[in-house]
Design an enzyme around this catalytic site. Structure first.
Site, PDB file in Angstrom:
ATOM      1  N   SER A   9     184.151  11.162  -3.836  1.00 28.86           N
ATOM      2  CA  SER A   9     185.107  10.757  -2.803  1.00 28.86           C
ATOM      3  C   SER A   9     186.096   9.764  -3.391  1.00 28.86           C
ATOM      4  O   SER A   9     185.699   8.693  -3.869  1.00 28.86           O
ATOM      5  CB  SER A   9     184.375  10.102  -1.635  1.00 28.86           C
ATOM      6  OG  SER A   9     185.301   9.374  -0.864  1.00 28.86           O
ATOM      7  N   ASP A  36     189.059  11.415   1.909  1.00 24.73           N
ATOM      8  CA  ASP A  36     188.761  10.840   3.225  1.00 24.73           C
ATOM      9  C   ASP A  36     190.040  10.369   3.895  1.00 24.73           C
ATOM     10  O   ASP A  36     190.663   9.395   3.460  1.00 24.73           O
ATOM     11  CB  ASP A  36     187.791   9.664   3.060  1.00 24.73           C
ATOM     12  CG  ASP A  36     186.388  10.152   2.735  1.00 24.73           C
ATOM     13  OD1 ASP A  36     185.873  10.990   3.485  1.00 24.73           O
ATOM     14  OD2 ASP A  36     185.818   9.699   1.722  1.00 24.73           O
ATOM     15  N   PHE A 144     183.927   3.823   6.155  1.00 27.71           N
ATOM     16  CA  PHE A 144     183.919   3.018   4.931  1.00 27.71           C
ATOM     17  C   PHE A 144     182.978   3.609   3.893  1.00 27.71           C
ATOM     18  O   PHE A 144     181.950   4.196   4.249  1.00 27.71           O
ATOM     19  CB  PHE A 144     183.473   1.581   5.242  1.00 27.71           C
ATOM     20  CG  PHE A 144     184.419   0.890   6.180  1.00 27.71           C
ATOM     21  CD1 PHE A 144     185.535   0.218   5.690  1.00 27.71           C
ATOM     22  CD2 PHE A 144     184.240   0.967   7.551  1.00 27.71           C
ATOM     23  CE1 PHE A 144     186.446  -0.385   6.562  1.00 27.71           C
ATOM     24  CE2 PHE A 144     185.134   0.371   8.437  1.00 27.71           C
ATOM     25  CZ  PHE A 144     186.245  -0.307   7.935  1.00 27.71           C
TER      26      PHE A 144
HETATM   27  C1  DX5 Z   1     182.845   7.579   4.903  1.00 32.16           C
HETATM   28  C2  DX5 Z   1     183.390   8.690   4.054  1.00 32.16           C
HETATM   29  C3  DX5 Z   1     182.653   8.964   2.799  1.00 32.16           C
HETATM   30  C4  DX5 Z   1     182.571   7.813   1.837  1.00 32.16           C
HETATM   31  C5  DX5 Z   1     181.329   7.977   1.038  1.00 32.16           C
HETATM   32  O1  DX5 Z   1     183.538   7.570   6.092  1.00 32.16           O
HETATM   33  O2  DX5 Z   1     183.429   9.902   4.775  1.00 32.16           O
HETATM   34  O3  DX5 Z   1     183.168  10.118   2.151  1.00 32.16           O
HETATM   35  O4  DX5 Z   1     183.658   7.733   0.970  1.00 32.16           O
HETATM   36  O5  DX5 Z   1     181.177   6.851   0.245  1.00 32.16           O
HETATM   37  P1  DX5 Z   1     179.756   6.446  -0.365  1.00 32.16           P
HETATM   38  O6  DX5 Z   1     179.299   7.585  -1.210  1.00 32.16           O
HETATM   39  O7  DX5 Z   1     180.099   5.218  -1.144  1.00 32.16           O
HETATM   40  O8  DX5 Z   1     178.847   6.202   0.808  1.00 32.16           O
HETATM   41 ZN    ZN Z   2     183.979  11.781   3.723  1.00 35.53          ZN
END
Ligand code: DX5
Ligand code: ZN
Length: 218
Positions: A9, A36, A144
Protein backbone atom coordinates in the site's frame (compact mmCIF):
# COMPACT_ATOMS: atom_id res chain seq x y z
CA UNK A 1 -1.24 -24.41 -4.68
CA UNK A 2 -3.51 -21.33 -4.78
CA UNK A 3 -1.94 -18.17 -6.26
CA UNK A 4 -0.85 -15.73 -3.61
CA UNK A 5 -0.16 -12.07 -4.29
CA UNK A 6 1.35 -9.23 -2.26
CA UNK A 7 0.03 -5.70 -2.78
CA UNK A 8 2.10 -3.03 -1.00
CA UNK A 9 0.00 0.00 0.00
CA UNK A 10 1.54 3.28 -1.10
CA UNK A 11 0.01 4.96 1.94
CA UNK A 12 3.20 4.04 3.79
CA UNK A 13 5.56 4.98 0.92
CA UNK A 14 7.60 8.18 0.73
CA UNK A 15 5.29 10.51 -1.23
CA UNK A 16 8.22 12.73 -2.16
CA UNK A 17 9.81 9.86 -4.07
CA UNK A 18 6.84 7.73 -5.07
CA UNK A 19 8.19 6.69 -8.47
CA UNK A 20 11.44 5.37 -6.97
CA UNK A 21 9.62 3.61 -4.13
CA UNK A 22 7.28 1.92 -6.57
CA UNK A 23 10.06 0.73 -8.83
CA UNK A 24 11.83 -0.61 -5.76
CA UNK A 25 8.84 -2.63 -4.48
CA UNK A 26 8.23 -3.97 -7.97
CA UNK A 27 11.83 -5.16 -8.18
CA UNK A 28 11.48 -6.56 -4.65
CA UNK A 29 8.70 -8.91 -5.81
CA UNK A 30 5.45 -7.00 -5.29
CA UNK A 31 2.59 -8.24 -7.46
CA UNK A 32 0.07 -5.38 -7.29
CA UNK A 33 0.15 -1.82 -6.03
CA UNK A 34 -2.57 -0.91 -3.52
CA UNK A 35 -3.75 2.70 -3.65
CA UNK A 36 -5.73 4.05 -0.69
CA UNK A 37 -8.05 6.88 -1.67
CA UNK A 38 -9.62 8.75 1.28
CA UNK A 39 -11.93 11.74 1.16
CA UNK A 40 -12.00 13.13 4.70
CA UNK A 41 -15.73 12.23 4.93
CA UNK A 42 -16.12 8.47 4.66
CA UNK A 43 -12.95 8.26 6.74
CA UNK A 44 -11.40 11.12 8.69
CA UNK A 45 -8.15 11.06 6.72
CA UNK A 46 -7.53 12.67 3.34
CA UNK A 47 -5.09 11.19 0.83
CA UNK A 48 -4.91 11.21 -2.94
CA UNK A 49 -7.14 11.23 -6.01
CA UNK A 50 -7.27 10.17 -9.64
CA UNK A 51 -4.39 12.43 -10.85
CA UNK A 52 -1.98 10.50 -8.64
CA UNK A 53 -3.33 7.19 -9.97
CA UNK A 54 -2.67 8.50 -13.49
CA UNK A 55 0.90 9.39 -12.51
CA UNK A 56 1.41 5.95 -10.94
CA UNK A 57 0.09 4.31 -14.11
CA UNK A 58 2.96 5.87 -16.02
CA UNK A 59 5.56 4.50 -13.56
CA UNK A 60 4.63 0.82 -13.27
CA UNK A 61 3.22 -2.17 -15.07
CA UNK A 62 1.90 -3.66 -11.83
CA UNK A 63 -1.88 -3.82 -11.61
CA UNK A 64 -3.22 -0.77 -9.76
CA UNK A 65 -5.56 -1.89 -7.00
CA UNK A 66 -7.55 1.17 -6.01
CA UNK A 67 -9.36 1.11 -2.66
CA UNK A 68 -11.95 3.90 -2.57
CA UNK A 69 -12.68 5.03 0.98
CA UNK A 70 -14.93 7.81 -0.28
CA UNK A 71 -18.60 8.72 0.02
CA UNK A 72 -20.71 8.41 -3.14
CA UNK A 73 -17.99 6.70 -5.19
CA UNK A 74 -20.31 6.83 -8.25
CA UNK A 75 -19.23 10.47 -8.67
CA UNK A 76 -15.58 9.57 -9.15
CA UNK A 77 -15.47 6.05 -10.59
CA UNK A 78 -15.14 7.34 -14.19
CA UNK A 79 -12.10 9.42 -13.18
CA UNK A 80 -10.40 6.42 -11.60
CA UNK A 81 -11.18 4.28 -14.64
CA UNK A 82 -9.68 6.78 -17.07
CA UNK A 83 -6.67 7.27 -14.78
CA UNK A 84 -5.71 3.65 -15.42
CA UNK A 85 -6.93 1.69 -12.38
CA UNK A 86 -7.17 -2.08 -12.85
CA UNK A 87 -9.18 -3.03 -9.76
CA UNK A 88 -11.58 -0.53 -8.19
CA UNK A 89 -13.01 -1.46 -4.80
CA UNK A 90 -15.88 0.40 -3.17
CA UNK A 91 -17.23 0.26 0.38
CA UNK A 92 -20.72 -1.19 0.75
CA UNK A 93 -21.47 1.54 3.34
CA UNK A 94 -20.46 4.41 1.04
CA UNK A 95 -23.30 4.50 -1.49
CA UNK A 96 -27.05 3.99 -1.78
CA UNK A 97 -26.56 2.16 -5.07
CA UNK A 98 -23.84 -0.45 -4.75
CA UNK A 99 -24.97 -2.34 -7.88
CA UNK A 100 -24.78 0.81 -10.00
CA UNK A 101 -21.19 1.43 -8.87
CA UNK A 102 -20.13 -2.16 -9.53
CA UNK A 103 -21.74 -2.06 -12.99
CA UNK A 104 -19.97 1.21 -13.83
CA UNK A 105 -16.66 -0.46 -13.05
CA UNK A 106 -17.36 -3.70 -14.87
CA UNK A 107 -18.94 -2.07 -17.93
CA UNK A 108 -15.66 -0.25 -18.48
CA UNK A 109 -13.79 -3.56 -18.58
CA UNK A 110 -12.15 -3.04 -15.17
CA UNK A 111 -12.28 -5.42 -12.22
CA UNK A 112 -14.77 -4.59 -9.49
CA UNK A 113 -14.26 -5.03 -5.79
CA UNK A 114 -16.40 -4.68 -2.69
CA UNK A 115 -15.34 -4.14 0.89
CA UNK A 116 -16.76 -3.35 4.32
CA UNK A 117 -15.75 -1.79 7.62
CA UNK A 118 -14.87 -4.21 10.44
CA UNK A 119 -18.11 -3.24 12.20
CA UNK A 120 -20.26 -4.15 9.16
CA UNK A 121 -21.65 -7.71 9.09
CA UNK A 122 -20.41 -9.84 6.19
CA UNK A 123 -24.04 -10.48 5.15
CA UNK A 124 -24.14 -6.91 3.78
CA UNK A 125 -21.83 -7.78 0.90
CA UNK A 126 -23.02 -11.30 0.08
CA UNK A 127 -25.87 -10.14 -2.24
CA UNK A 128 -23.25 -8.53 -4.52
CA UNK A 129 -20.89 -11.48 -4.96
CA UNK A 130 -22.12 -12.17 -8.49
CA UNK A 131 -21.10 -8.62 -9.49
CA UNK A 132 -17.54 -8.58 -8.18
CA UNK A 133 -14.09 -9.85 -9.09
CA UNK A 134 -12.65 -9.15 -5.66
CA UNK A 135 -13.78 -9.07 -2.03
CA UNK A 136 -11.62 -7.03 0.33
CA UNK A 137 -11.79 -7.91 4.01
CA UNK A 138 -10.64 -5.02 6.22
CA UNK A 139 -8.70 -6.12 9.28
CA UNK A 140 -8.33 -2.54 10.61
CA UNK A 141 -10.73 0.39 10.68
CA UNK A 142 -10.19 2.16 7.36
CA UNK A 143 -8.38 5.48 7.54
CA UNK A 144 -4.78 4.97 8.58
CA UNK A 145 -1.82 2.70 8.00
CA UNK A 146 0.13 1.10 10.82
CA UNK A 147 -2.81 -0.17 12.94
CA UNK A 148 -3.01 -3.54 14.67
CA UNK A 149 -4.59 -6.52 12.88
CA UNK A 150 -8.12 -7.30 14.12
CA UNK A 151 -8.12 -11.06 14.64
CA UNK A 152 -11.90 -11.18 14.99
CA UNK A 153 -12.27 -10.33 11.28
CA UNK A 154 -10.58 -13.55 10.11
CA UNK A 155 -13.85 -15.48 10.22
CA UNK A 156 -15.16 -13.16 7.47
CA UNK A 157 -12.39 -14.43 5.18
CA UNK A 158 -13.46 -18.01 5.81
CA UNK A 159 -17.12 -17.13 5.29
CA UNK A 160 -16.44 -15.53 1.91
CA UNK A 161 -14.24 -18.45 0.84
CA UNK A 162 -17.10 -20.83 1.67
CA UNK A 163 -19.57 -18.77 -0.39
CA UNK A 164 -17.17 -18.61 -3.34
CA UNK A 165 -16.68 -22.37 -3.33
CA UNK A 166 -20.33 -23.17 -2.76
CA UNK A 167 -21.39 -21.05 -5.73
CA UNK A 168 -18.34 -21.74 -7.89
CA UNK A 169 -17.49 -18.03 -8.24
CA UNK A 170 -14.34 -16.51 -9.73
CA UNK A 171 -13.52 -13.98 -7.01
CA UNK A 172 -10.23 -13.08 -5.36
CA UNK A 173 -10.19 -12.50 -1.60
CA UNK A 174 -7.90 -9.69 -0.44
CA UNK A 175 -7.10 -8.75 3.16
CA UNK A 176 -6.05 -5.24 4.20
CA UNK A 177 -4.73 -3.91 7.50
CA UNK A 178 -2.06 -4.90 9.98
CA UNK A 179 -0.53 -7.56 7.74
CA UNK A 180 2.92 -8.88 8.65
CA UNK A 181 4.63 -12.27 8.47
CA UNK A 182 2.66 -13.50 11.52
CA UNK A 183 -0.81 -12.21 10.71
CA UNK A 184 -0.34 -13.42 7.09
CA UNK A 185 -0.47 -17.00 8.41
CA UNK A 186 -3.98 -16.36 9.75
CA UNK A 187 -5.12 -15.22 6.28
CA UNK A 188 -4.66 -18.60 4.65
CA UNK A 189 -7.96 -18.29 2.79
CA UNK A 190 -6.89 -15.04 1.12
CA UNK A 191 -5.44 -14.69 -2.39
CA UNK A 192 -4.01 -11.17 -2.01
CA UNK A 193 -2.52 -9.49 1.05
CA UNK A 194 -2.14 -5.71 1.27
CA UNK A 195 0.80 -4.53 3.35
CA UNK A 196 1.68 -0.91 4.03
CA UNK A 197 3.96 -0.41 6.99
CA UNK A 198 5.30 -3.95 6.98
CA UNK A 199 6.75 -3.47 3.48
CA UNK A 200 7.59 0.24 3.31
CA UNK A 201 9.04 0.61 6.81
CA UNK A 202 11.27 -2.46 6.42
CA UNK A 203 13.56 -3.94 3.78
CA UNK A 204 11.19 -4.31 0.81
CA UNK A 205 12.62 -7.55 -0.53
CA UNK A 206 12.91 -9.25 2.87
CA UNK A 207 9.40 -8.32 3.95
CA UNK A 208 7.74 -9.37 0.67
CA UNK A 209 9.71 -12.61 0.81
CA UNK A 210 8.65 -13.14 4.45
CA UNK A 211 4.98 -12.69 3.53
CA UNK A 212 5.29 -15.22 0.72
CA UNK A 213 7.19 -17.62 3.00
CA UNK A 214 4.45 -17.29 5.64
CA UNK A 215 2.05 -18.54 2.98
CA UNK A 216 4.38 -21.27 1.80
CA UNK A 217 5.24 -19.55 -1.50
CA UNK A 218 8.89 -18.99 -2.41
C1 DX5 B 1 -6.24 1.51 5.77
C2 DX5 B 1 -5.80 1.15 4.39
C3 DX5 B 1 -4.70 0.16 4.30
C4 DX5 B 1 -3.42 0.56 4.96
C5 DX5 B 1 -2.72 -0.68 5.38
O1 DX5 B 1 -7.36 2.30 5.68
O2 DX5 B 1 -6.88 0.63 3.64
O3 DX5 B 1 -4.47 -0.22 2.95
O4 DX5 B 1 -2.58 1.30 4.14
O5 DX5 B 1 -1.60 -0.32 6.11
P1 DX5 B 1 -0.89 -1.34 7.11
O6 DX5 B 1 -0.46 -2.52 6.31
O7 DX5 B 1 0.25 -0.52 7.63
O8 DX5 B 1 -1.92 -1.70 8.15
ZN1 ZN C 1 -6.50 -0.21 1.61
Amino acid sequence: MKPFLVAPSILSADFARLAEDIKAVEEAGADWLHVDVMDGHFVSNLTIGAPVVRALRACTKMPLDVHLMIENPEKYIADFISAGSDYITIHVEATKDVSKCLNLIRDSGKKSGITLRPSTPIEEILPFLNQVDLVLIMTVNPGFGGQAFMHDQVEKITRVRTEIEKNNLQILIEVDGGINSETAIECRDADVLVAGNYVFKNDYKKSIRALKAARGVS
